[in-house]
Write an enzyme that holds these catalytic residues in place. Structure first.
Site, short mmCIF file in Angstrom:
data_model
loop_
_atom_site.label_atom_id
_atom_site.label_comp_id
_atom_site.label_asym_id
_atom_site.label_seq_id
_atom_site.Cartn_x
_atom_site.Cartn_y
_atom_site.Cartn_z
CG ASN A 12 45.13 42.03 41.32
OD1 ASN A 12 45.93 42.89 41.70
ND2 ASN A 12 45.13 40.80 41.79
CD1 TRP A 13 46.21 46.87 36.85
CD2 TRP A 13 47.17 48.76 37.53
NE1 TRP A 13 45.59 47.90 36.19
CE2 TRP A 13 46.17 49.08 36.59
CE3 TRP A 13 47.91 49.80 38.08
CZ2 TRP A 13 45.88 50.39 36.21
CZ3 TRP A 13 47.64 51.10 37.73
CH2 TRP A 13 46.63 51.40 36.80
CE LYS A 14 47.42 38.79 39.70
NZ LYS A 14 47.53 37.38 39.38
CG HIS A 104 44.88 37.55 44.69
ND1 HIS A 104 45.88 36.69 44.33
CD2 HIS A 104 44.25 37.91 43.54
CE1 HIS A 104 45.86 36.53 43.01
NE2 HIS A 104 44.88 37.26 42.51
CD GLU A 106 49.01 36.34 42.52
OE1 GLU A 106 49.03 37.57 42.70
OE2 GLU A 106 48.70 35.82 41.42
CD GLU A 174 41.20 36.12 40.96
OE1 GLU A 174 41.28 36.72 39.87
OE2 GLU A 174 42.02 36.27 41.88
N GLY A 180 47.13 33.30 35.70
CA GLY A 180 48.41 33.49 35.02
C GLY A 180 48.86 32.30 34.19
CB SER A 220 43.74 32.70 31.96
OG SER A 220 44.95 32.30 32.59
N GLY A 241 44.00 40.03 35.72
CA GLY A 241 45.39 40.30 36.08
C GLY A 241 46.17 40.80 34.87
N GLY A 242 46.90 39.89 34.22
CA GLY A 242 47.77 40.27 33.10
C GLY A 242 47.06 41.09 32.03
P1 13P Z 1 45.44 36.63 35.33
O1 13P Z 1 44.33 37.38 34.67
O2 13P Z 1 46.81 37.15 34.99
O3 13P Z 1 45.31 35.15 35.16
O4 13P Z 1 45.29 36.92 36.93
C1 13P Z 1 44.08 36.75 37.53
C2 13P Z 1 44.16 37.29 38.90
O5 13P Z 1 44.84 36.75 39.76
C3 13P Z 1 43.40 38.52 39.19
O6 13P Z 1 43.35 38.76 40.55
#
Ligand code: 13P
Length: 262
Positions: A12-14, A104, A106, A174, A180, A220, A241-242
């Site tokens: 997920n590149w956000k 998600h 967010e 999640e 994050g 994470s 994510g990251g």
């Molecule tokens: P991180 O891997 O950056 O913690 O993000 C997880 C995430 O929200 C994937 O959707």
């Protein structure tokens, strides 16, 4: 994890990477995996770029026959019409998206998406032939008050209302406090909640769906901890994510089967 479920590693590149950076990352990731003699059939990979990148990523993936799926990070509950700024699942399907992230944390937090919206988006995805990747998870406050599983279980029960028992879905657990933060859940904690989510799938959609649905962990995830999650029987992959924004790191996460001890 059970052998019958192909692992899924999803990036997920956000709101990161423009379309040129997105194309460069997909290309380099493919090269990195080929260089490492990766067995592409052993793990499904899906990338979720921002909307503006999807067409470019699709063109590259098709032209170079790259065995990755791609999808969107959100979709509208509507099919078309006067909904400024929204993107229809019909358009995503036509672009070749196979999956779409729904609910998600967010979006729940910054766009006030509640369980009813998540359920409507799940229906919209299925209507347009997209596999919904339904995200659930507790905040640290929920964790303190109700324990880890109560909130994600309730969120998933609502999202699955009205879903047909043979619909393909993916569930992503999640924990919000792990996203994050660099502080992932322990594999044991994640397994416990993922097992309960599989119970929800069983109660809502039946035994076959419980056996075939992939339940992912997200929050994470890194190359240094992915293998420990993948050893758990009810964790079938990761939503990253990251760690999905860096070629070497994401490549290593995808190759978790080669990590020592797995
Ligand atoms: P991180 O891997 O950056 O913690 O993000 C997880 C995430 O929200 C994937 O959707």
């Amino acid at each position: 994890m059970a052998v019958s479920r192909t692992p899924l590693i999803a990036g997920n590149w956000k709101m990161n990477l423009d379309h040129l950076q997105a194309v460069a990352l997909v290309q380099k990731l493919h090269w990195s995996l080929k260089d490492a003699d990766h067995d592409f059939a052993s793990v499904d990979v899906t990338v979720f770029p921002p909307f503006t990148d999807i067409r470019s990523v699709q063109t590259l993936i098709e032209a170079d026959k790259i065995p990755f799926g791609f999808g969107a990070q959100d979709l509208s509950v509507h099919d078309s019409g006067a909904y400024t700024g929204e993107v229809s699942g019909a358009f995503l399907g036509k672009l070749g998206c196979s999956q779409v992230i729904i609910g998600h944390s967010e979006r729940r937090e910054y766009h006030a998406e509640d369980d009813a919206v998540v359920a409507a988006k799940t229906q919209a995805a299925l209507k347009h032939g997209l596999v919904p990747v339904i995200c659930v998870g507790e905040t640290s406050e929920d964790l303190e008050r109700h324990g880890a599983s109560a909130v994600p279980v309730a969120q998933l029960e609502k999202a699955l209302e009205g879903v047909a028992s043979d619909a393909e879905i993916v569930v992503a657990y999640e924990p919000v406090w792990a996203i994050g933060s660099g502080q992932a859940a322990t594999p044991e904690q994640a397994q416990e909640v993922c097992a309960k989510l599989r119970d929800v799938i069983r109660a809502s959609l039946g035994d076959d769906a419980a056996a075939s649905t992939r339940v992912l962990y997200g929050g994470s995830v890194k190359s240094s901890n992915i293998a420990s999650f993948m050893r758990e029987p009810d964790i079938d992959g990761a939503l990253v994510g990251g760690g999905s924004l860096k070629v070497d790191e994401f490549s290593s996460i995808i190759r978790f089967q080669k990590h020592v001890g797995v």
